[in-house]
Design a protein around this motif. Sequence first.
Motif, PDB file in Angstrom:
ATOM      1  N   UNK A  49       0.699  -1.249   0.350  1.00 49.08           N
ATOM      2  CA  UNK A  49       0.027   0.203  -0.120  1.00 49.08           C
ATOM      3  C   UNK A  49       0.854   1.476   0.084  1.00 49.08           C
ATOM      4  N   UNK A  50       2.348   1.227   0.773  1.00 53.77           N
ATOM      5  CA  UNK A  50       3.045   2.777   0.499  1.00 53.77           C
ATOM      6  C   UNK A  50       3.929   2.618  -0.465  1.00 53.77           C
ATOM      7  N   UNK A  51       3.819   1.329  -1.647  1.00 55.31           N
ATOM      8  CA  UNK A  51       5.240   1.440  -2.870  1.00 55.31           C
ATOM      9  C   UNK A  51       4.291   0.772  -3.663  1.00 55.31           C
ATOM     10  N   UNK A  52       3.143   1.349  -4.313  1.00 58.16           N
ATOM     11  CA  UNK A  52       2.771   0.204  -5.615  1.00 58.16           C
ATOM     12  C   UNK A  52       3.572   0.201  -6.644  1.00 58.16           C
ATOM     13  N   UNK A 119      -2.108  -9.146  -5.580  1.00 55.81           N
ATOM     14  CA  UNK A 119      -2.560  -6.658  -4.992  1.00 55.81           C
ATOM     15  C   UNK A 119      -2.420  -6.257  -6.311  1.00 55.81           C
ATOM     16  N   UNK A 120      -1.589  -5.957  -7.398  1.00 60.66           N
ATOM     17  CA  UNK A 120      -1.648  -5.875  -8.225  1.00 60.66           C
ATOM     18  C   UNK A 120      -3.063  -5.684  -9.372  1.00 60.66           C
ATOM     19  N   UNK A 121      -3.806  -6.756  -9.161  1.00 58.19           N
ATOM     20  CA  UNK A 121      -4.926  -7.303 -10.125  1.00 58.19           C
ATOM     21  C   UNK A 121      -6.095  -7.275  -9.802  1.00 58.19           C
ATOM     22  N   UNK A 122      -6.131  -7.687  -8.544  1.00 61.07           N
ATOM     23  CA  UNK A 122      -7.654  -7.147  -7.604  1.00 61.07           C
ATOM     24  C   UNK A 122      -8.137  -5.789  -7.051  1.00 61.07           C
ATOM     25  N   UNK A 123      -9.150  -5.400  -6.898  1.00 55.85           N
ATOM     26  CA  UNK A 123      -9.692  -4.047  -6.518  1.00 55.85           C
ATOM     27  C   UNK A 123      -9.570  -4.185  -5.174  1.00 55.85           C
TER      28      UNK A 123
END
Length: 126
Positions: A49-52, A119-123
């Motif tokens: 969350x802090x480093x997307x 994390x990248x692909x699920x809303x």
Amino acid sequence: MNMFLKYFFSFLLGGNIYCIIELLYRSRTHYSMFFCSGLALIILLYIYQGNKNIPPLLFGLTASAVITSLEFVFGVVFNIMLKENVWDYSNTPLNIFGQICLPFSIIWFFFGIIIYCLFKNLSFFA
């Protein structure tokens, strides 16, 4: 979604998924693994969350370090102090006190890449 709920459900998700994997792989698990893997997923979610924009390979290395560290702490508590005998890597190469080992740290790296993709692909994790 409320951040508390997001982390709470992530904790439950991490704990359940890892225990299912362990049941399929070893035909047994231990309640400590639910807490260890749930905690690992919320720590990794917090980092993400802090480093997307973190590169996937760096996230994999981070995940390996986080999971291996948690595995060591939980291993010392449950295997050494409480003598629960949840796992023993003593016969695995490059182990430390039979609680962590390089081969599994490498596996955790690849788990980290998978987690990164989720994390990248699920809303839900956005």
